[in-house]
Scaffold this motif. Sequence first.
Motif, mmCIF file in Angstrom:
data_model
loop_
_atom_site.group_PDB
_atom_site.id
_atom_site.type_symbol
_atom_site.label_atom_id
_atom_site.label_comp_id
_atom_site.label_asym_id
_atom_site.label_seq_id
_atom_site.Cartn_x
_atom_site.Cartn_y
_atom_site.Cartn_z
ATOM 1 N N LEU A 1 0.639 2.459 -13.605
ATOM 2 C CA LEU A 1 0.036 1.505 -12.680
ATOM 3 C C LEU A 1 -0.166 2.122 -11.297
ATOM 4 N N VAL A 2 0.823 2.882 -10.852
ATOM 5 C CA VAL A 2 0.725 3.516 -9.527
ATOM 6 C C VAL A 2 -0.377 4.574 -9.524
ATOM 7 N N VAL A 3 -0.494 5.337 -10.621
ATOM 8 C CA VAL A 3 -1.575 6.325 -10.724
ATOM 9 C C VAL A 3 -2.929 5.638 -10.616
ATOM 10 N N ALA A 4 -3.098 4.527 -11.325
ATOM 11 C CA ALA A 4 -4.363 3.795 -11.266
ATOM 12 C C ALA A 4 -4.622 3.266 -9.862
ATOM 13 N N LEU A 5 -3.583 2.750 -9.208
ATOM 14 C CA LEU A 5 -3.732 2.214 -7.853
ATOM 15 C C LEU A 5 -4.165 3.295 -6.871
ATOM 16 N N PHE A 6 -3.472 4.412 -6.877
ATOM 17 C CA PHE A 6 -3.804 5.497 -5.951
ATOM 18 C C PHE A 6 -5.192 6.058 -6.241
ATOM 19 N N SER A 7 -5.547 6.141 -7.532
ATOM 20 C CA SER A 7 -6.875 6.640 -7.903
ATOM 21 C C SER A 7 -7.966 5.736 -7.352
ATOM 22 N N ALA A 8 -7.749 4.421 -7.471
ATOM 23 C CA ALA A 8 -8.754 3.476 -6.979
ATOM 24 C C ALA A 8 -8.887 3.544 -5.470
#
Length: 490
Positions: free
Chosen positions: A141-148
């Motif tokens: 979830l954190v990877v997706a958040l930072f990517s966005a």
Amino acid sequence: MSDPARRLPSIPALQRWWRVHVRRDVDHEAVLAAVRDDAGWNGRYAFMILMSAGIAVLGLLLSSPAVVIGAMLISPLMGPIIGLGFGLATFDWPEIRASFAALILGTVLAIGFTALVVALSPLQNVTDEIAARTRPNLFDLVVALFSALAGGYAVIHGRAGTVVGVAIATALMPPLAVVGFGLATQNWTVFGGALLLFVTNLMTIALSAAMIARVHGFGSHLSPQHTLVQTVLVFGSLGALALPLGVSLRQIAWESLFTRQAREVLTGEFGSDARLSQVDITYAVDRIRIEATVLTPRLNPAAEKHAAAVLRQRTDRPVTVSIDQYRVGTGAEAEAAQIANAAGRLGDRTAERLTEQLALVSGAPREAILIDADQRHAVVRAQPLEGATLSAYRTLETRVAAVVPGWRIELVPPMGALPPVELTDGVPDPNGLALLGWAGARTGVPLTLSGPETAVDAAIRALTRTGVAASAGSVRSGDTLTASWATAAP
């Protein structure tokens, strides 16, 4: 003396600073035009989806992170997902519809293509790379958040490019390829888990992109076709997008709490001098399974039973605990043992992957495969495969060896008919002799060669130099040497 709190900038002051120094430099119309250009469905998008999905699933099947990363470099998913986020931020229903359609079509195309690749592939085992993408966790979830956040910022400030697209594709394309794997192998646990991870990451990225667009001044005033109906539809879409994300967040929060509790309980079983080297938790439908490695000065035979009982009381779910206990000292000795233990686990994973590969290519049961992890040596006796030649068995050995560099792989072929060796001006073909030498070395069975006397003698000398026993059979004329096994298989 003045109050330090009064010197801090107020919220209105921060808002004014943001509008003057950040929003003012953003060309909203130009950014939206660029987003619309990249968000729709077209031939290039479809082709790149296929290529990225194909490379990703091959990397997952080979358990090769480098190949998976290669798929991320060409993934085109950033365009429509950023378009969806900006459409939500500006309440632009046509943009939302176009971006969402591109995402759905791309998703279906990627799943179908990866399922086809897996169905045609001889490798259909659940590798470490596949297993790692079968359920959402906090770090995904954190990877997706930072990517966005990185993707939205880069688009707004004109710094979008391949690197940012890779970050977003990292959270989306591998889970999508695993969905295709689950579909092709009819492994519905893998299929459902990977699909949930994909949807969770997709929602996280879209909503995060919408958020960063809003704080940069992208709003409904930039949508020329904004109506009340569209507002209702947008809010309905936001609710639909947030629902699976909320479910995943709830599960992730519960698992994070349980993981912390499990580590506390396990540590409490051994005292402050002990060290948890590894804790793996599997959340199965029927029960929770915990596998741990503990480095401790004092062994505790009752630790597994007691820890499982405590955790069952806290969760009201069946819990199984398995603990590998290693007696070590404290301080530097424990740290050295922890490093050695981690290296050992890496070797165990390599040996497990090698066993799977050898069982697959040889047709032999796993228990018939001999693995010496210390010497990095593996031996398997292949079962007869319909239509397979001696050259095919040697090629299989070479391919498995390429998967695990540094290992010595020996695939013993079945003792079927041996291929003839062509003669050129009476001289045996070196490649044909090398194949016979490989078969003799792997089986340990001597060979008998028949043909022209001079050619037989030359072949025997060449094989003997490589350590393969060979003897002369019948003498005859011709332009080939024939070979047979001198004794029965051991």
